[in-house]
Structures are given as C-alpha cells and as structure tokens.
Motif scaffolding. Structure first.
Motif, PDB file in Angstrom:
ATOM      1  N   GLY A 212     -23.637  31.956 -64.793  1.00  0.00           N
ATOM      2  CA  GLY A 212     -22.398  32.532 -65.328  1.00  0.00           C
ATOM      3  C   GLY A 212     -21.247  31.542 -65.418  1.00  0.00           C
ATOM      4  O   GLY A 212     -20.091  31.951 -65.540  1.00  0.00           O
ATOM      5  N   SER A 213     -21.542  30.256 -65.363  1.00  0.00           N
ATOM      6  CA  SER A 213     -20.465  29.266 -65.443  1.00  0.00           C
ATOM      7  C   SER A 213     -19.860  29.243 -66.846  1.00  0.00           C
ATOM      8  O   SER A 213     -20.564  29.437 -67.838  1.00  0.00           O
ATOM      9  CB  SER A 213     -20.983  27.873 -65.100  1.00  0.00           C
ATOM     10  N   GLN A 214     -18.550  29.027 -66.918  1.00  0.00           N
ATOM     11  CA  GLN A 214     -17.893  28.855 -68.205  1.00  0.00           C
ATOM     12  C   GLN A 214     -16.770  27.838 -68.070  1.00  0.00           C
ATOM     13  O   GLN A 214     -16.230  27.627 -66.990  1.00  0.00           O
ATOM     14  CB  GLN A 214     -17.360  30.197 -68.736  1.00  0.00           C
ATOM     15  N   LEU A 215     -16.470  27.181 -69.180  1.00  0.00           N
ATOM     16  CA  LEU A 215     -15.295  26.326 -69.241  1.00  0.00           C
ATOM     17  C   LEU A 215     -14.165  27.226 -69.715  1.00  0.00           C
ATOM     18  O   LEU A 215     -14.382  28.137 -70.512  1.00  0.00           O
ATOM     19  CB  LEU A 215     -15.494  25.184 -70.241  1.00  0.00           C
ATOM     20  N   ILE A 216     -12.953  26.993 -69.222  1.00  0.00           N
ATOM     21  CA  ILE A 216     -11.826  27.817 -69.659  1.00  0.00           C
ATOM     22  C   ILE A 216     -10.760  26.913 -70.270  1.00  0.00           C
ATOM     23  O   ILE A 216     -10.193  26.048 -69.611  1.00  0.00           O
ATOM     24  CB  ILE A 216     -11.296  28.679 -68.496  1.00  0.00           C
ATOM     25  N   TYR A 217     -10.569  27.122 -71.588  1.00  0.00           N
ATOM     26  CA  TYR A 217      -9.623  26.317 -72.375  1.00  0.00           C
ATOM     27  C   TYR A 217      -8.288  27.043 -72.394  1.00  0.00           C
ATOM     28  O   TYR A 217      -8.231  28.254 -72.622  1.00  0.00           O
ATOM     29  CB  TYR A 217     -10.201  26.173 -73.780  1.00  0.00           C
ATOM     30  N   VAL A 218      -7.226  26.300 -72.141  1.00  0.00           N
ATOM     31  CA  VAL A 218      -5.884  26.891 -72.147  1.00  0.00           C
ATOM     32  C   VAL A 218      -4.991  26.041 -73.046  1.00  0.00           C
ATOM     33  O   VAL A 218      -4.743  24.867 -72.753  1.00  0.00           O
ATOM     34  CB  VAL A 218      -5.287  26.948 -70.723  1.00  0.00           C
ATOM     35  N   ALA A 219      -4.546  26.616 -74.166  1.00  0.00           N
ATOM     36  CA  ALA A 219      -3.631  25.916 -75.070  1.00  0.00           C
ATOM     37  C   ALA A 219      -2.210  26.389 -74.763  1.00  0.00           C
ATOM     38  O   ALA A 219      -1.920  27.577 -74.864  1.00  0.00           O
ATOM     39  CB  ALA A 219      -3.989  26.223 -76.519  1.00  0.00           C
ATOM     40  N   LEU A 220      -1.363  25.469 -74.372  1.00  0.00           N
ATOM     41  CA  LEU A 220       0.001  25.829 -73.997  1.00  0.00           C
ATOM     42  C   LEU A 220       0.917  25.888 -75.226  1.00  0.00           C
ATOM     43  O   LEU A 220       0.630  25.299 -76.261  1.00  0.00           O
ATOM     44  CB  LEU A 220       0.560  24.818 -72.987  1.00  0.00           C
ATOM     45  N   GLU A 221       2.010  26.588 -75.056  1.00  0.00           N
ATOM     46  CA  GLU A 221       3.041  26.712 -76.100  1.00  0.00           C
ATOM     47  C   GLU A 221       3.506  25.320 -76.562  1.00  0.00           C
ATOM     48  O   GLU A 221       3.796  25.096 -77.724  1.00  0.00           O
ATOM     49  CB  GLU A 221       4.204  27.516 -75.491  1.00  0.00           C
ATOM     50  N   SER A 222       3.543  24.370 -75.647  1.00  0.00           N
ATOM     51  CA  SER A 222       4.012  23.005 -75.949  1.00  0.00           C
ATOM     52  C   SER A 222       3.043  22.229 -76.838  1.00  0.00           C
ATOM     53  O   SER A 222       3.383  21.162 -77.331  1.00  0.00           O
ATOM     54  CB  SER A 222       4.177  22.236 -74.641  1.00  0.00           C
TER      55      SER A 222
END
Ligand SMILES: [Zn+2]
Length: 299
Positions: A212-222
């Motif tokens: 159940g591993s996943q990478l988590i991508y987070v795109a910031l407002e900046s």
C-alpha cells in the motif's frame, strides 16, 4: 488452446523484452502527476501554502541498514508526520504512533519518544480536514488506527484499498490490525495510478516497500513542488546511489523499490527544484528546516 495462449504470451514477453529491454518493475510520469494536480480536486480551494514536519520519535540504527553498502556508523532515523497547511485548513500526511507501538520498533532497546511532540501530532490530526498515509506501517498509521478518537477521525481518513487489505490480513504488528468492521468506517480509495486527493495533492501508487505504499505529491501555491516518498528509502543516499535497504527484518518488493529509487534519482536530475522528502532521513529533515523549506513544528 492453452498451449497456444502460452506460446502467444511467450512471444509477447519475448518481443517486448527484445525491443527495449524488460519493462521496469515500476515507473511514473511527472507530466501525468502535474496534470492530475491541475485537474479539479474532490475538494475545492486554493493550493497549500506550506508544509511542516514533526519528529515525535527516533530510531538509532547504523547506516548500513538504510543504504546497502553504507558504513556501519551511527545514523538517526527520525519518526515523522507531515502537516500540509492551506489558507483555511490543514491536511495530514501520516499520523505518528503511540508509545506502545514505538516500543515495538525498539525491539527491547529504549529509543527516544517525545510525548509532547506526539501530542501536537494528535492535535493536528483532530484539526485536519483530510488524513492520508504514505504506507500502512505502524509508525505511520497507528496515530489514527489506535487513537481513542479513531471513530471521530475516520470520515476524513483516506486509506487505499491496498492499505486496507494489508491492515486486515497481514498487518505489520497485531496492534494495528483492522477488522473488516473497523475498516468500513474509513474512506477506502480504489484508486488508479494517480489520484487527486485534495487541492494540490496527488497520490501516486508505488507498491514496493509495502503493497500500500504511495508517493504523495504536493504542489504549493508558490509553484514549489514537493514529493513525500515515505519509506522508499530511509535515507536520501538511497536515491543518490540507487541502493536499497539492507535490513533483514524488512520484507519488500526489492525490484519495485529499486525501480522507484532509479526513477527518483532521474527526477532529481531532471527537476532539481522539486523537493523529494524521505520520512526518516534525520539529516535531510534538519537541513530542510534550516533552509526554511519545511516548518519544524505543527500549527
Ligand atoms: Zn516508516
């Protein structure tokens, strides 16, 4: 008929292997990750402003366990959780663990546990509008699954189908086992390779360290992009050198993990501005806080 199918399958494998070498055990596309982040998210709103990390415990091992061939020298593994901060709410990536689960990881060795920081993780879980996990190991999920407030947290917790399957059938430790009844109170995600979880956040399937591993991508407002890689490696040298763990107690899909490490190394070359963050790399955690790229406490 069965014979014919065998021949056809054999031919197909042969042709694809002969044409461009065997397919990697895992791969992903940053273009598709970005496109998923750009598509409308299940919850509306602007992208996150920043990311915070909290270290609630430590494991003290030698570096050779984290990176195959590394020297047998002391190396601190931080146990962490991450808070994604939006203008009007927060989300949590991983949930920490209580002291009992912490002792399971110590295997009889007394390792540091910071109860005050663990309480800030608990409080942050209570305030968060969404909670997701890099993978289904105790140091990442126990803070929700074993919480006295688990029922209250459940509606905002996103577990993937793979994570639920492991937690119900073969959990890392009995303390985090889910019964089907308990599992039913969480939001279970039957997801594709890329799933928009919240504004700016994309879950990327990456079974390997665990199913159940996943990478988590987070795109910031900046415009900044972060990729939380959980336990694909325990130290960023694993990405830099494309070397897996060398820990006899870890059972993982080594081929998938190595393919992920190779992909991450290429990503860091092609997109040097994108921040790849490993859950347990204490040197990286201190460096990112010092450079102002991660906040060192929860809000
Ligand atoms: Zn971990």
């Amino acid at each position: 008929m069965r014979y014919l199918i065998t021949i056809l399958v054999g031919l197909t494998l042969h042709v694809s292997a002969g044409a461009q070498g065997p397919a990697p055990a895992w791969t992903a596309s940053l273009a598709q990750i970005r496109a998923t982040a750009a598509a409308p998210a299940p919850t509306r709103g602007s992208r996150p402003l920043r990311l915070n990390v909290a270290k609630f415990a430590e494991s003290r091992r030698t570096k050779n366990f984290s990176v195959q061939g590394a020297p047998v020298e002391p190396s601190v593994q931080a146990r962490t959780a991450f808070q994604v901060v939006y203008a009007d709410r927060t989300a949590m990536i991983d949930a920490g663990m209580d002291e009992q689960v912490h002792r399971f990881f110590g295997r009889g060795v007394d390792e540091p546990y910071d109860a005050a920081v663990a309480r800030t993780v608990e409080d942050a879980l209570g305030r968060a509008s969404a909670i997701m996990f890099t993978h289904e190991h105790g140091d990442h999920v126990a803070g929700v699954l074993r919480s006295p407030r688990a029922a209250e947290l459940a509606p905002k917790v996103m577990l993937t189908r793979e994570q639920v399957s492991v937690l119900t059938t073969a959990p890392q430790m009995p303390e985090i086992r889910l019964t089907p009844e308990l599992a039913a109170r969480y939001r279970v995600l039957d997801h594709e390779m890329y799933t928009a979880a919240a504004p700016g956040i994309v879950l990327i399937k990456a079974g390997g360290h665990t199913p159940g591993s996943q990478l988590i991508y987070v795109a910031l407002e900046s415009g900044r992009e972060d990729l939380l890689i959980g336990d694909v490696t325990w130290h960023m040298d694993g990405v830099r050198e494309v070397k897996g763990k060398d820990a006899p107690w870890v059972t993982e899909d080594r081929a998938a993990v190595l393919a992920q490490l190779a992909w991450l190394k290429e990503l860091s070359r092609a997109e040097p501005q994108l921040l790849i963050v490993a859950s347990h790399d204490e040197e990286q955690r201190l460096d990112l806080i010092r450079r102002g790229l991660l906040g060192g406490t929860f809000e």
